[in-house]
Design a protein around this motif. Structure first.
Motif, PDB file in Angstrom:
ATOM      1  N   ALA A 102       0.845  -1.180   0.000  1.00  0.00           N
ATOM      2  CA  ALA A 102       0.000   0.000   0.000  1.00  0.00           C
ATOM      3  C   ALA A 102       0.887   1.239   0.000  1.00  0.00           C
ATOM      4  N   LYS A 103       0.267   2.384  -0.222  1.00  0.00           N
ATOM      5  CA  LYS A 103       1.039   3.628  -0.333  1.00  0.00           C
ATOM      6  C   LYS A 103       1.354   4.231   1.031  1.00  0.00           C
ATOM      7  N   VAL A 104       0.337   4.285   1.939  1.00  0.00           N
ATOM      8  CA  VAL A 104       0.551   5.004   3.195  1.00  0.00           C
ATOM      9  C   VAL A 104       0.218   4.186   4.441  1.00  0.00           C
ATOM     10  N   VAL A 105      -0.284   2.956   4.288  1.00  0.00           N
ATOM     11  CA  VAL A 105      -0.560   2.108   5.450  1.00  0.00           C
ATOM     12  C   VAL A 105       0.235   0.818   5.323  1.00  0.00           C
ATOM     13  N   ALA A 106       0.345   0.073   6.424  1.00  0.00           N
ATOM     14  CA  ALA A 106       1.183  -1.122   6.439  1.00  0.00           C
ATOM     15  C   ALA A 106       0.574  -2.326   5.725  1.00  0.00           C
ATOM     16  N   PRO A 107      -0.738  -2.622   5.909  1.00  0.00           N
ATOM     17  CA  PRO A 107      -1.271  -3.829   5.251  1.00  0.00           C
ATOM     18  C   PRO A 107      -1.170  -3.726   3.732  1.00  0.00           C
ATOM     19  N   PRO A 108      -0.923  -4.830   3.061  1.00  0.00           N
ATOM     20  CA  PRO A 108      -0.856  -4.809   1.600  1.00  0.00           C
ATOM     21  C   PRO A 108      -2.244  -4.698   0.993  1.00  0.00           C
ATOM     22  N   ARG A 109      -2.295  -4.461  -0.287  1.00  0.00           N
ATOM     23  CA  ARG A 109      -3.566  -4.428  -1.004  1.00  0.00           C
ATOM     24  C   ARG A 109      -3.534  -5.491  -2.100  1.00  0.00           C
ATOM     25  N   VAL A 110      -4.706  -5.819  -2.641  1.00  0.00           N
ATOM     26  CA  VAL A 110      -4.814  -6.862  -3.654  1.00  0.00           C
ATOM     27  C   VAL A 110      -4.260  -6.329  -4.979  1.00  0.00           C
ATOM     28  N   ALA A 111      -3.180  -6.930  -5.445  1.00  0.00           N
ATOM     29  CA  ALA A 111      -2.567  -6.502  -6.704  1.00  0.00           C
ATOM     30  C   ALA A 111      -3.509  -6.838  -7.859  1.00  0.00           C
ATOM     31  N   GLY A 112      -3.785  -5.854  -8.679  1.00  0.00           N
ATOM     32  CA  GLY A 112      -4.666  -6.078  -9.814  1.00  0.00           C
ATOM     33  C   GLY A 112      -6.091  -5.637  -9.581  1.00  0.00           C
ATOM     34  N   ALA A 113      -6.486  -5.396  -8.331  1.00  0.00           N
ATOM     35  CA  ALA A 113      -7.812  -4.835  -8.079  1.00  0.00           C
ATOM     36  C   ALA A 113      -7.859  -3.426  -8.674  1.00  0.00           C
ATOM     37  N   LEU A 114      -9.044  -3.009  -9.112  1.00  0.00           N
ATOM     38  CA  LEU A 114      -9.153  -1.745  -9.841  1.00  0.00           C
ATOM     39  C   LEU A 114      -9.093  -0.514  -8.945  1.00  0.00           C
ATOM     40  N   ALA A 115      -9.327  -0.682  -7.659  1.00  0.00           N
ATOM     41  CA  ALA A 115      -9.272   0.466  -6.754  1.00  0.00           C
ATOM     42  C   ALA A 115      -9.027  -0.014  -5.335  1.00  0.00           C
ATOM     43  N   HIS A 116      -8.440   0.877  -4.536  1.00  0.00           N
ATOM     44  CA  HIS A 116      -8.137   0.564  -3.142  1.00  0.00           C
ATOM     45  C   HIS A 116      -8.421   1.795  -2.287  1.00  0.00           C
ATOM     46  N   LEU A 117      -8.972   1.560  -1.107  1.00  0.00           N
ATOM     47  CA  LEU A 117      -9.160   2.600  -0.111  1.00  0.00           C
ATOM     48  C   LEU A 117      -8.246   2.267   1.062  1.00  0.00           C
ATOM     49  N   GLU A 118      -7.212   3.065   1.239  1.00  0.00           N
ATOM     50  CA  GLU A 118      -6.310   2.852   2.360  1.00  0.00           C
ATOM     51  C   GLU A 118      -6.856   3.653   3.539  1.00  0.00           C
ATOM     52  N   CYS A 119      -7.103   2.958   4.649  1.00  0.00           N
ATOM     53  CA  CYS A 119      -7.901   3.543   5.724  1.00  0.00           C
ATOM     54  C   CYS A 119      -7.176   3.531   7.066  1.00  0.00           C
ATOM     55  N   GLN A 120      -7.531   4.509   7.894  1.00  0.00           N
ATOM     56  CA  GLN A 120      -7.063   4.569   9.272  1.00  0.00           C
ATOM     57  C   GLN A 120      -8.266   4.632  10.198  1.00  0.00           C
ATOM     58  N   LEU A 121      -8.208   3.854  11.251  1.00  0.00           N
ATOM     59  CA  LEU A 121      -9.305   3.762  12.207  1.00  0.00           C
ATOM     60  C   LEU A 121      -9.498   5.091  12.927  1.00  0.00           C
ATOM     61  N   ARG A 122     -10.761   5.530  13.031  1.00  0.00           N
ATOM     62  CA  ARG A 122     -11.090   6.732  13.791  1.00  0.00           C
ATOM     63  C   ARG A 122     -11.918   6.402  15.027  1.00  0.00           C
ATOM     64  N   GLN A 123     -12.772   5.379  14.934  1.00  0.00           N
ATOM     65  CA  GLN A 123     -13.604   5.019  16.075  1.00  0.00           C
ATOM     66  C   GLN A 123     -14.088   3.589  15.901  1.00  0.00           C
ATOM     67  N   ALA A 124     -14.235   2.876  17.014  1.00  0.00           N
ATOM     68  CA  ALA A 124     -14.780   1.517  17.008  1.00  0.00           C
ATOM     69  C   ALA A 124     -15.871   1.447  18.061  1.00  0.00           C
TER      70      ALA A 124
END
Length: 205
Positions: A102-124
């Motif tokens: 990923a660009k700005v977070v640690a977990p990887p993203r699915v290579a070849g998927a058409l789009a990705h949302l890299e997210c940071q937790l704000r509340q649970a």
């Protein structure tokens, strides 16, 4: 309820624990809820015995994750990652899903998927009642801190403004009730209506 609230978008969530062990799982309690800043919600059920699912545990520990877009070519792989794999078995390896950083977070993203949302937790927020002393699910509220979109999905008009993404190119799939899924091949376009004009006042020139 899940038979009636349809179709639901699918969040294919990649996460990572503190030791770098990776997890990949789909969730259909998922939606966009805010534009400024861009935010999504994701509801993750707990196991019946009161254990957290790995995805939730990872998100609470690392406070970040990636949602990879599920298009038609990825439908079978996405479904395969929903299986209950034994502890220590990575869905990435078991299903042979390719990963990329990923660009700005640690977990990887699915290579070849058409789009990705890299997210940071704000509340649970824990919801409902599950096993004794445990919630039924946890509502994750996260900010999208980086969008990655396939270049051919991004088209601009003559003034340089981004046009809406072509649904045919995105080829998104959604979740129905039971084991059903749906494609977005049958679509209807409706222009947003203008508000009605107020009635004319008698005697007004």
């Amino acid at each position: 309820m899940t038979d009636l609230v349809v179709p639901r978008p699918i969040a294919w969530v990649s996460s990572e624990d503190g030791q770098g062990r990776r997890n990949l799982a789909p969730f259909s309690y998922f939606q966009a809820v805010c534009s400024r800043p861009p935010m999504i919600i994701l509801s993750i059920a707990w196991h019946a015995d009161g254990r957290m699912k790995d995805t939730l545990a990872n998100i609470l520990e690392r406070r970040e994750f990636v949602v990879s877009q599920v298009s038609e070519p990825w439908l079978a792989a996405m479904n395969a990652t929903s299986a209950e794999f034994p502890p220590g078995v990575s869905e990435w390896d078991a299903v042979q899903v390719p990963a990329e950083p990923a660009k700005v977070v640690a977990p990887p993203r699915v290579a070849g998927a058409l789009a990705h949302l890299e997210c940071q937790l704000r509340q649970a927020i824990p919801l409902g009642v599950g096993a004794p002393g445990k919630p039924s699910s946890t509502l994750v509220i996260a900010e999208v801190v980086h969008f990655a979109v396939a270049a051919d999905l991004l088209v601009r008009d003559a003034r340089g403004r981004l046009l809406p993404i072509d649904p045919a190119r995105l080829a998104a799939v959604g979740r129905l009730g039971g084991i059903g899924y749906t494609r977005t091949t049958d679509r209807v376009s409706l222009a947003r209506p203008e508000p009605p004009k107020p009635p004319e006042t008698p005697g007004t020139p």
